[in-house]
Scaffold this motif. Structure first.
Motif, short mmCIF file in Angstrom:
data_model
loop_
_atom_site.label_atom_id
_atom_site.label_comp_id
_atom_site.label_asym_id
_atom_site.label_seq_id
_atom_site.Cartn_x
_atom_site.Cartn_y
_atom_site.Cartn_z
N ARG A 44 0.84 -1.22 0.00
CA ARG A 44 0.00 0.00 0.00
C ARG A 44 0.86 1.26 0.00
NH1 ARG A 44 -2.93 -1.51 5.44
NH2 ARG A 44 -0.70 -1.90 5.82
N ALA A 45 2.16 1.11 0.30
CA ALA A 45 3.05 2.25 0.43
C ALA A 45 3.79 2.53 -0.88
CB ALA A 45 4.05 2.00 1.57
N ALA A 46 4.48 3.66 -0.90
CA ALA A 46 5.24 4.06 -2.09
C ALA A 46 6.44 3.14 -2.29
CB ALA A 46 5.71 5.50 -1.95
N LEU A 47 6.83 2.99 -3.55
CA LEU A 47 8.06 2.26 -3.89
C LEU A 47 9.26 3.17 -3.65
CD1 LEU A 47 6.62 0.84 -7.15
CD2 LEU A 47 7.69 -0.65 -5.45
N GLU A 48 10.32 2.60 -3.07
CA GLU A 48 11.55 3.33 -2.86
C GLU A 48 12.75 2.48 -3.28
OE1 GLU A 48 11.36 6.23 0.89
OE2 GLU A 48 10.89 4.15 1.43
N ASN A 49 13.83 3.13 -3.59
CA ASN A 49 15.10 2.46 -3.87
C ASN A 49 15.88 2.45 -2.56
OD1 ASN A 49 17.47 1.49 -4.95
ND2 ASN A 49 17.71 3.10 -6.47
N VAL A 50 16.06 1.26 -1.97
CA VAL A 50 16.64 1.16 -0.63
C VAL A 50 17.86 0.23 -0.65
CG1 VAL A 50 14.39 1.55 0.44
CG2 VAL A 50 15.20 -0.79 0.11
N SER A 51 18.72 0.42 0.35
CA SER A 51 19.89 -0.43 0.50
C SER A 51 19.95 -0.94 1.93
CB SER A 51 21.17 0.34 0.18
OG SER A 51 22.31 -0.49 0.33
N ALA A 52 20.23 -2.22 2.09
CA ALA A 52 20.36 -2.84 3.41
C ALA A 52 21.83 -3.11 3.71
CB ALA A 52 19.56 -4.14 3.47
N ALA B 265 19.14 2.37 4.21
CA ALA B 265 19.47 3.58 3.47
C ALA B 265 18.44 3.73 2.35
CB ALA B 265 20.87 3.49 2.89
N ARG B 266 17.98 4.95 2.12
CA ARG B 266 16.94 5.20 1.12
C ARG B 266 17.41 6.28 0.16
NH1 ARG B 266 12.21 2.93 3.46
NH2 ARG B 266 12.57 2.42 5.67
N LYS B 267 17.11 6.10 -1.11
CA LYS B 267 17.56 7.07 -2.10
C LYS B 267 16.72 8.34 -2.02
CE LYS B 267 19.18 7.31 -6.89
NZ LYS B 267 19.37 6.55 -8.15
N VAL B 268 17.40 9.45 -1.91
CA VAL B 268 16.73 10.75 -1.78
C VAL B 268 16.43 11.36 -3.14
CG1 VAL B 268 16.98 13.10 -0.86
CG2 VAL B 268 17.85 11.14 0.45
N TYR B 269 17.33 11.14 -4.11
CA TYR B 269 17.22 11.79 -5.42
C TYR B 269 17.08 10.75 -6.55
CZ TYR B 269 18.73 16.17 -3.21
OH TYR B 269 18.82 17.29 -2.42
N PRO B 270 15.86 10.25 -6.79
CA PRO B 270 15.68 9.34 -7.94
C PRO B 270 15.99 10.07 -9.24
CG PRO B 270 13.75 9.31 -6.47
CD PRO B 270 14.60 10.48 -6.06
N ILE B 271 16.61 9.37 -10.18
CA ILE B 271 16.86 9.95 -11.49
C ILE B 271 15.62 9.78 -12.35
CG2 ILE B 271 19.34 9.55 -11.28
CD1 ILE B 271 19.01 7.17 -13.19
N PRO B 272 15.52 10.45 -13.51
CA PRO B 272 14.30 10.40 -14.31
C PRO B 272 13.80 9.00 -14.64
CG PRO B 272 15.68 12.17 -15.10
CD PRO B 272 16.48 11.45 -14.06
N SER B 273 14.70 8.04 -14.92
CA SER B 273 14.26 6.69 -15.27
C SER B 273 13.61 5.97 -14.09
CB SER B 273 15.44 5.87 -15.80
OG SER B 273 16.45 5.75 -14.82
N GLU B 274 13.86 6.44 -12.87
CA GLU B 274 13.26 5.84 -11.67
C GLU B 274 12.05 6.63 -11.18
OE1 GLU B 274 17.05 4.39 -9.10
OE2 GLU B 274 16.85 6.55 -9.43
N MET C 138 13.16 11.31 2.44
CA MET C 138 13.56 12.54 3.11
C MET C 138 15.01 12.39 3.56
SD MET C 138 10.90 14.45 2.98
CE MET C 138 11.24 15.71 4.20
N VAL C 139 15.82 13.41 3.35
CA VAL C 139 17.23 13.33 3.69
C VAL C 139 17.42 13.08 5.19
CG1 VAL C 139 17.59 15.80 4.06
CG2 VAL C 139 19.47 14.37 3.22
N GLU C 140 16.47 13.54 6.00
CA GLU C 140 16.57 13.36 7.45
C GLU C 140 16.41 11.89 7.85
OE1 GLU C 140 14.43 15.38 5.96
OE2 GLU C 140 15.25 17.38 6.37
N GLU C 141 15.92 11.05 6.94
CA GLU C 141 15.71 9.64 7.26
C GLU C 141 16.97 8.80 7.13
OE1 GLU C 141 11.08 9.29 5.62
OE2 GLU C 141 12.73 8.50 4.43
#
Length: 373
Positions: free
Chosen positions: A196-204, A217-226, A234-237
């Motif tokens: 139900r939540a948004a998709l994110e690009n994450v790293s474990a 770790a979560r990507k703050v700045y997706p590039i256009p293809s993503e 959020m950068v604070e996360e």
């Protein structure tokens, strides 16, 4: 029963049987591994940052076992070359886990020539699940979002199983590249998802005993293809991870070009950047400039004046480390051509002594940077 009705029923049964057989066909075996080139910089010590840059092919994602087998060859090469210690951190590329979306799929997925062809085959093999996920998705690229949602649970399980197993097997810390998941979080040591939540690009990050660190770790700045199917964090996360080698910050690819991300990771001793650069043969081509918001501290005239590789060395981690609290950092790129998605790049390791750039080759690479306590 009328003949036409009997004939129609036979056609439907035959079509369903054919579809079932096609869906059940196993994936082809993964090709023989390419030679792995190892290199190192600095004086050997107890601590190393190790960029793992595998050449990946579609068949490597046919199952969790195939995926683990391919990555294991790189860690074995690093171990044989004496590049791993109990205080080593191995860094895999961005999206290393994302293509587990194709795990345990029909043969047609791996034989597809393009990403679109592979996605179409995945949808054809899972029409009911796809329809439900499609109705749930509201992203601009609704098809991609739906596919990642319908495969999220198995992707998360395979990702954790493989990287946890490798960390424990080699007894090192692993930055597990990245993976696209909806609502990813860690609960009781397990990677969970929420469709139900948004998709994110994450790293474990996995500890030497195989355990999963409590934050991602979560990507703050997706590039256009993503950006069509993933949301920026959020950068604070952004967390800083405690590891045997020291406090570690992880910046996913494009985030390493932005000063505010480094500010959020203040206090890090070491920095790791899982990266993925497209298309192929772009490293020596003129740099086109930022595709994410342009920071105030970057000269716009560098676009076209620098090559792509020079821009990575100037405006990403290698050029920004001196302005951070970190002693060293490393960037790892993906190799290979998945579904004709060419990739490029060569590991960049940086410390107070300067930048060490790996040699570009057509095969896989392992690059170690030794850190002095």
């Amino acid at each position: 029963m009328p003949r036409w009705l009997l004939f129609t029923a036979c056609l439907i049964v035959a079509a369903l049987a054919g579809w079932s057989m096609w869906r059940a066909l196993p994936a082809p075996e993964a090709p023989i591994a390419d030679p792995v080139v190892t290199s190192e910089a600095g004086v050997r010590s107890d601590v190393s940052l190790v960029a793992i840059e595998p050449v990946m092919r579609a068949e490597d994602y046919a199952s969790s076992e195939a995926f683990a087998a391919r990555l294991r060859t790189y860690l074995q090469a690093a171990q044989t070359s004496g590049l791993l210690t109990p205080r080593s951190i191995a860094v895999f590329p961005e999206h290393a886990g994302t293509w587990l979306v194709a795990s345990d799929a029909p043969r047609a997925v791996y034989r597809a020539d393009t990403v679109t062809g592979a996605m179409t085959a995945l949808v054809a093999a899972n029409p009911v699940n796809f329809t439900g996920s499609y109705m749930q998705s509201r992203e601009l690229d609704r098809m991609a979002a739906a596919i990642f949602r319908m495969r999220a649970v198995s992707m998360a399980e395979g990702y954790q199983q493989v990287f946890s197993g490798l960390a424990a097997e080699f007894r090192i810390t692993i930055v597990a590249g990245s993976i696209v998941l909806p609502g990813a979080d860690v609960e009781d040591g397990q990677l969970r998802t929420d469709t139900r939540a948004a998709l994110e690009n994450v790293s474990a990050v996995f500890a030497p005993d195989g355990s999963l660190h409590a934050r991602l770790a979560r990507k703050v700045y997706p590039i256009p293809s993503e950006a069509g199917f993933t949301a920026g964090a959020m950068v604070e996360e952004l967390p800083v991870f405690d590891t045997p080698a020291g406090r570690l910050g992880v910046l996913i690819c494009a985030d390493s070009w932005h000063p505010d991300v480094y500010s959020a990771l203040a206090g890090s001793d070491l920095l790791a950047v899982p990266a993925f650069l497209q298309p192929g043969n772009v490293w020596d081509a003129p740099w086109g400039g930022y595709v994410t918001p342009w920071p105030d501290d970057v000269d716009r005239g560098d676009a076209g004046r620098l090559t792509e590789g020079e821009a990575w060395a100037t405006h990403a981690l290698a050029g920004r480390l001196a302005d951070t609290s970190a002693r060293a950092g490393i960037t790892a790129f993906m190799g290979g051509s998945l579904w004709e998605m060419g990739s490029d790049g060569a590991a960049l390791a940086v410390n107070a002594n300067g930048i060490h750039s790996a040699q570009r080759t057509s095969g896989g690479q392992v690059t170690a940077l030794w850190i002095q306590d």
